[in-house]
Write a protein that holds these residues in place. Structure first.
Motif, mmCIF file in Angstrom:
data_model
loop_
_atom_site.group_PDB
_atom_site.id
_atom_site.type_symbol
_atom_site.label_atom_id
_atom_site.label_comp_id
_atom_site.label_asym_id
_atom_site.label_seq_id
_atom_site.Cartn_x
_atom_site.Cartn_y
_atom_site.Cartn_z
ATOM 1 N N LEU A 98 39.810 2.666 13.349
ATOM 2 C CA LEU A 98 39.056 1.627 14.055
ATOM 3 C C LEU A 98 37.555 1.908 14.018
ATOM 4 C CD1 LEU A 98 41.147 0.741 17.229
ATOM 5 C CD2 LEU A 98 41.113 -0.367 15.003
ATOM 6 N N THR A 99 36.756 0.841 13.930
ATOM 7 C CA THR A 99 35.302 0.961 13.871
ATOM 8 C C THR A 99 34.743 1.350 15.233
ATOM 9 O OG1 THR A 99 35.242 -0.726 12.143
ATOM 10 C CG2 THR A 99 33.177 -0.253 13.281
ATOM 11 N N LYS A 100 33.870 2.338 15.227
ATOM 12 C CA LYS A 100 33.264 2.807 16.473
ATOM 13 C C LYS A 100 32.164 1.837 16.922
ATOM 14 C CE LYS A 100 35.693 6.632 16.172
ATOM 15 N NZ LYS A 100 36.382 6.336 14.899
ATOM 16 N N ARG A 101 31.796 1.956 18.202
ATOM 17 C CA ARG A 101 30.711 1.149 18.770
ATOM 18 C C ARG A 101 29.573 2.061 19.214
ATOM 19 N NH1 ARG A 101 32.075 -4.191 19.864
ATOM 20 N NH2 ARG A 101 34.290 -4.675 19.592
ATOM 21 N N GLN A 106 27.931 -2.295 20.324
ATOM 22 C CA GLN A 106 27.951 -3.063 19.073
ATOM 23 C C GLN A 106 28.698 -2.268 18.006
ATOM 24 O OE1 GLN A 106 23.707 -3.314 18.615
ATOM 25 N NE2 GLN A 106 23.639 -5.422 19.401
ATOM 26 N N LEU A 107 29.456 -2.994 17.193
ATOM 27 C CA LEU A 107 30.203 -2.334 16.125
ATOM 28 C C LEU A 107 29.250 -1.696 15.126
ATOM 29 C CD1 LEU A 107 32.990 -4.974 15.391
ATOM 30 C CD2 LEU A 107 33.298 -2.753 16.468
ATOM 31 N N VAL A 108 29.594 -0.494 14.681
ATOM 32 C CA VAL A 108 28.825 0.197 13.652
ATOM 33 C C VAL A 108 29.688 0.244 12.399
ATOM 34 C CG1 VAL A 108 27.586 2.293 13.028
ATOM 35 C CG2 VAL A 108 27.694 1.580 15.427
ATOM 36 N N PRO A 109 29.527 -0.741 11.510
ATOM 37 C CA PRO A 109 30.440 -0.835 10.354
ATOM 38 C C PRO A 109 30.250 0.314 9.371
ATOM 39 C CG PRO A 109 28.649 -2.422 10.156
ATOM 40 C CD PRO A 109 28.511 -1.808 11.515
ATOM 41 N N GLU A 124 26.136 -3.718 -1.637
ATOM 42 C CA GLU A 124 26.718 -2.966 -0.536
ATOM 43 C C GLU A 124 27.777 -3.809 0.160
ATOM 44 O OE1 GLU A 124 23.858 -1.699 2.273
ATOM 45 O OE2 GLU A 124 22.879 -0.237 0.953
ATOM 46 N N ALA A 125 28.700 -3.116 0.817
ATOM 47 C CA ALA A 125 29.689 -3.793 1.657
ATOM 48 C C ALA A 125 29.710 -3.112 3.019
ATOM 49 C CB ALA A 125 31.069 -3.751 1.017
ATOM 50 N N GLU A 126 29.579 -3.896 4.077
ATOM 51 C CA GLU A 126 29.710 -3.400 5.442
ATOM 52 C C GLU A 126 31.092 -3.805 5.952
ATOM 53 O OE1 GLU A 126 26.547 -4.923 7.791
ATOM 54 O OE2 GLU A 126 25.114 -3.399 7.132
ATOM 55 N N VAL A 127 31.918 -2.788 6.330
ATOM 56 C CA VAL A 127 33.316 -3.049 6.657
ATOM 57 C C VAL A 127 33.623 -2.537 8.062
ATOM 58 C CG1 VAL A 127 35.712 -2.729 5.943
ATOM 59 C CG2 VAL A 127 33.897 -2.806 4.220
ATOM 60 N N SER A 128 34.307 -3.356 8.840
ATOM 61 C CA SER A 128 34.747 -2.955 10.170
ATOM 62 C C SER A 128 36.229 -3.276 10.328
ATOM 63 C CB SER A 128 33.934 -3.655 11.257
ATOM 64 O OG SER A 128 34.091 -5.054 11.176
ATOM 65 N N VAL A 129 36.900 -2.529 11.230
ATOM 66 C CA VAL A 129 38.327 -2.738 11.509
ATOM 67 C C VAL A 129 38.502 -2.822 13.018
ATOM 68 C CG1 VAL A 129 40.672 -1.845 11.244
ATOM 69 C CG2 VAL A 129 38.972 -1.424 9.464
#
Length: 510
Positions: A98-101, A106-109, A124-129
């Motif tokens: 899981l993506t941390k905040r 706020q999500l830090v992708p 670039e790709a910024e990815v969050s889960v």
């Protein structure tokens, strides 16, 4: 002469008109050329932008795919650790995936940059889960991967659903080579533990050493522990230096919880009266629901049970014997109390068994099931006053060959009693004292996760101990052996392992 001058003037005027026309045409063509050039340049710019936009989409897709691969690798790695139960598995999985905040919530992708540059620009790709939904009925956890692909000023975002299905194994599996599990504390004064120790607490210095105990195995503590598990005085430093116990960290094992207890007990037809005669003497072995093995008229009685029944009390005297024959059947007998000086034995064949439901207590002063078959299972009902729990005491100088599950009773296995089977209790105290022993051919489990379990004297236990607090003194010893809790009726069979599967859905643009 006059006409010639006029003709000359006319030609000059005509030449000026043509010059203006040519200039205007040149200006028109220049404007048209510039317009066409601007249109061409704008078209090229739009074409380049479309290419970048499409590239950004593919970058976003690639980011989602890379993250999905990481998730699958995480599941594979965690699934290999058989000590993790469902809660521990999901906890470690989400900590990893899981993506941390940040402090502002706020999500830090996660950033993926392993793409080839395009015309001097790095994609670039910024990815969050994130966790989206939990289906408690099916046990399916739904996560969502969100990937934002970027190249230059162009960006596009896609999402991909991921389903993680954790199917928990049936039953309860004891850790291999377990000698003693203690949730909160262990005190070893003397004695021996042949097998591993598990201290399932983050608290430091919870394994106290005094005297000269022996640990032939490893000591495991949780991964998050400091690893400083031992407590000993300066005068005990010699023990620590000479014994050099091995401490290792491991992932959480499954929770040591009590299996379901049948409550209320089942209701069956009352056992029928039975009269026995010896010469001129008669004796009601069964009368008004009471089974009376207390007369010389019938010093040894065999009853064949063909159906589930209930009785009031089983009364013994003078070491008389009652044998219950269940054949190849699984029979249940519900009673209020078993007491007196006597023997209760069970015979079976081809897998038959007897399950005893005892509302009050068992207090006999001789053998219980001397046949040593693994065919007797006893449920000991709740105490009348929970604040004053009952105590179950095994027979002195006798054998107790059965598995016992006490709702809240304290257990005392004392004297020189030999015992086998599983001893479970939700009570607060278990004492194994004197020369009590279990033979090496049998596996005995003392399973009391809420209790202080204390072994003293010279008793030997072959199997495992599960306790809240464990104490070892005298010449007592625990000898680890393979434990299958599925052999009794208390735990479900343990033949099926847990299974985790990952399923990804269709990638959609947001």
């Amino acid at each position: 002469m006059k006409n010639k001058f006029r003709k000359f003037t006319f030609y000059q005027n005509q030449s000026g008109y043509m010059l203006v026309t040519v200039v205007m045409l040149l200006l028109l063509f220049s404007v048209l050329g510039m317009s066409l050039l601007a249109l061409s340049m704008n078209s090229m710019k739009q074409s380049t932008g479309e290419v970048k936009s499409q590239s950004a989409y593919y970058i976003a897709e690639s980011g989602a795919t890379l993250k999905l691969k990481e998730i699958e690798q995480t599941v594979t790695a965690l699934s290999a650790d058989k000590s993790l139960n469902k809660a521990a598995f999901l906890s470690k999985f989400e900590q990893t995936v899981l993506t941390k905040r940040n402090a502002a919530h706020q999500l830090v992708p996660q950033r993926f940059t392993q793409f080839e540059s395009q015309r001097g620009e790095q994609p670039e790709a910024e990815v969050s889960v994130q966790l989206m939904n939990v289906n408690l009925e099916t046990g399916v956890y739904e996560y969502q991967i969100v990937s934002k692909g970027m190249i230059g000023e162009r960006h596009r975002t896609v999402s991909k659903p991921v389903l993680v299905n954790y199917t928990e194994g049936k039953g309860f599996v004891m850790p291999k080579n377990l000698g003693v599990y203690a949730k909160n504390q262990m005190l070893l004064t003397n004695g021996t533990i042949n097998g591993n120790i598990i201290m399932d607490t983050l608290t430091s210095q919870v394994l106290e050493i005094s005297g000269n105990p022996t640990i032939n195995g490893k000591v495991y503590v949780p991964t998050e522990s400091t690893g400083k598990v031992f407590k000993y005085s300066s005068g005990q430093q010699w023990w620590f230096d000479s014994k050099a116990p091995i401490v290792e960290k491991q992932g959480l094992i499954q929770e040591m919880k009590m299996p379901p207890f049948p409550q209320p007990f089942p209701t069956y037809p009352m056992i029928a009266d039975k009269l026995m005669t010896s010469g001129k003497n008669t004796h009601y072995v069964i009368k008004d629901g009471n089974i009376n093995i207390n007369s010389s008229v019938a010093p040894s009685v065999t009853m064949t049970l063909t159906q589930n029944v209930q009785a009031k009390n089983i009364n013994f005297a003078s070491d008389y014997k009652l044998t219950l024959d269940v054949g190849n059947r699984d029979i249940a007998l519900v009673v209020d109390r078993i007491s007196g000086q006597g023997q209760l034995d069970v015979v079976s064949k081809d897998g038959g068994s007897l399950t005893l439901y005892v509302r009050d207590n068992i207090d006999i002063k001789n053998h219980l099931n001397i046949s040593q078959g693994k065919d007797v299972f006893i449920y000991l009902g709740p105490s009348a006053d929970p604040l004053k729990p009952k105590t179950f005491v095994s027979s002195s100088y006798a054998e107790f060959n059965a598995s016992l599950y006490a709702y809240d009773a304290n257990l005392e296995l004392v004297g020189s009693a030999a015992f086998t089977g599983q001893f479970l209790t939700g009570g607060k105290s278990v004492k194994v004292q004197g020369n009590t022993k279990a033979t090496s051919a049998d596996t005995t489990v003392v399973y009391a996760p809420k209790a202080t379990v204390e072994l003293t004297g010279s008793g030997k236990l072959f199997g495992a101990v599960v306790a809240d607090v464990f104490k070892l003194n005298g010449g007592a010893s625990v000898h680890s052996s393979e434990v299958d809790l599925g052999e009794g009726p208390f735990f479900e069979e343990t033949s099926k392992e847990s299974n985790v599967s990952v399923e990804s859905g269709t990638t959609l643009e947001q």
